[in-house]
Write a protein that holds these residues in place. Structure first.
Motif, short mmCIF file in Angstrom:
data_model
loop_
_atom_site.label_atom_id
_atom_site.label_comp_id
_atom_site.label_asym_id
_atom_site.label_seq_id
_atom_site.Cartn_x
_atom_site.Cartn_y
_atom_site.Cartn_z
N MET A 1 -43.35 -8.56 25.66
CA MET A 1 -43.56 -7.61 26.40
C MET A 1 -45.11 -6.77 26.46
O MET A 1 -45.51 -6.29 25.26
CB MET A 1 -42.66 -6.33 26.38
N LEU A 2 -45.78 -6.77 27.49
CA LEU A 2 -47.25 -6.31 27.15
C LEU A 2 -47.17 -4.53 27.23
O LEU A 2 -46.40 -4.07 28.26
CB LEU A 2 -48.00 -6.57 28.58
N ILE A 3 -47.83 -4.05 26.36
CA ILE A 3 -47.87 -2.54 26.19
C ILE A 3 -49.33 -2.07 26.51
O ILE A 3 -50.26 -2.46 25.80
CB ILE A 3 -47.36 -2.07 24.89
N PRO B 1 -41.71 -7.05 36.23
CA PRO B 1 -41.06 -5.65 36.09
C PRO B 1 -41.61 -5.08 35.17
O PRO B 1 -41.77 -5.44 34.02
CB PRO B 1 -39.55 -6.31 35.79
N GLY B 2 -41.46 -3.59 35.14
CA GLY B 2 -42.14 -2.78 34.04
C GLY B 2 -41.56 -1.31 34.44
O GLY B 2 -40.95 -0.80 34.89
N ARG C 1 -37.66 -4.02 26.32
CA ARG C 1 -37.70 -5.62 26.03
C ARG C 1 -36.40 -6.23 26.22
O ARG C 1 -36.31 -7.47 26.81
CB ARG C 1 -38.44 -5.62 24.60
N GLU C 2 -35.17 -5.69 25.66
CA GLU C 2 -34.04 -6.17 26.05
C GLU C 2 -33.71 -6.23 27.61
O GLU C 2 -32.83 -7.20 27.78
CB GLU C 2 -33.04 -5.25 24.94
N LYS C 3 -34.00 -5.31 28.27
CA LYS C 3 -33.70 -5.48 29.72
C LYS C 3 -34.65 -6.18 30.59
O LYS C 3 -34.40 -6.46 31.73
CB LYS C 3 -34.14 -4.11 30.32
N GLY C 4 -35.67 -7.03 29.78
CA GLY C 4 -36.40 -8.01 30.48
C GLY C 4 -37.60 -7.61 31.09
O GLY C 4 -38.19 -8.31 31.94
N THR D 1 -44.92 -2.31 29.63
CA THR D 1 -44.57 -0.92 29.59
C THR D 1 -45.99 -0.31 29.51
O THR D 1 -46.90 -0.56 28.96
CB THR D 1 -43.87 -0.32 28.54
N VAL D 2 -46.17 0.82 30.41
CA VAL D 2 -47.24 1.68 30.52
C VAL D 2 -46.78 2.92 29.64
O VAL D 2 -46.02 3.81 30.20
CB VAL D 2 -47.96 1.98 31.75
#
Length: 271
Positions: A1-3, A59-60, A92-95, A99-100
């Motif tokens: 996941m990109l943060i 998705p984010g 992450r678990e939710k796919g 996240t910003v």
């Protein structure tokens, strides 16, 4: 996941930084503190993921370092339900693909809602939004469901506002769960959270005295229960141990079966 930080989003918006490839097909997001996260948030995450699967969006989640409540009422705020690390694990678990994370500030609170959404459109390719019906953003909270729907129609965004999830006759909210935790009702809290309430102890210093481990209350960012004794599970790097925790006016105290059992406490889960 990109943060991503909000500073990075602004740099992408002003073309000082190139946006990541995941935004090339547009994005689906939900925005909020997501303190918990709880079962009311679950429907928002599901809506974002479903829109992403159907349309090829990334998705984010757009969230904050801490609950906005801490910023608005620091004197009376009783603590978050989760740390940022815990929330990122859930995303992450939710796919979620990204996240910003916004560090909410006085300056950020003055931004107009339409300006906030314009930045998200231009930097993240915002195409889909899922929010609770009571969601408001922008200066003085003037940008609510009606304003968002109007903005979305004019700018090619699909906005969904699912019905709230109830616990009994009450809407599930972080505030309701927090009140349960403070009075020691961990059973109700777990049903609304969808999991047992867990203290993140990764940054907590526990002091060992004979068969007891103590930590100062003020060292926790999360909500703590009233004075009393509670059944918990201490989560260690490679094991879980059932223990008794005493909540006292200034300390939390773990009663361990023998000395030095808890070399590194990662978390404490209330059961």
């Amino acid at each position: 996941m990109l943060i991503l930080t909000w500073t990075q989003i602004e740099r992408i918006f002003t073309e000082k930084e190139q946006g990541p490839d995941i935004f090339s097909g547009g994005s689906a997001v939900t925005i909020g503190s997501f303190d918990g996260p709880h079962m009311g948030h679950e429907v928002l995450f599901n809506a974002v993921c479903e829109a992403s699967r159907s349309n090829g969006y990334a998705p984010g989640v757009i969230t904050f370092t801490h609950s906005v409540g801490e910023f608005k009422r620091p004197e009376s705020y009783e603590g978050d339900l989760s740390t940022l690390a815990q929330r990122l694990d859930v995303f992450r678990e939710k796919g979620m693909a990204f996240t910003v994370v916004i560090d909410f500030s006085a300056e950020f609170s003055k931004m107009k809602g339409q300006d906030f959404f314009y930045i998200l459109r231009k930097s993240c390719g915002l195409k889909f939004l899922a929010e609770g019906k009571d969601f408001r953003c922008g200066y003085r909270g003037t940008f609510g469901m009606k304003e968002i729907l109007d903005y979305s129609v004019c700018n090619g965004i699909t906005a969904q506002f699912p019905e709230p999830v109830l616990y009994g006759s009450s809407r599930i909210s972080s505030s309701l769960i927090r009140s349960c935790i403070i009075r020691g009702d961990f059973s109700s809290a777990a049903k609304m959270l969808g999991h047992n309430y867990t203290l993140d102890c990764s940054e907590t210093v526990w002091k060992c005295e004979d068969s007891q481990f103590t930590a100062e209350r003020h060292s926790f960012l999360q909500a703590l229960p009233a004075d009393g004794t509670y059944d918990v599970v201490a989560i260690l790097p490679e094991s879980r141990i059932h223990l008794s925790l005493s909540a006292e006016p200034h300390f939390l105290r773990l009663e361990v079966p023998y000395e030095n059992t808890l070399s590194c406490i990662k978390a404490v889960e209330f059961i």
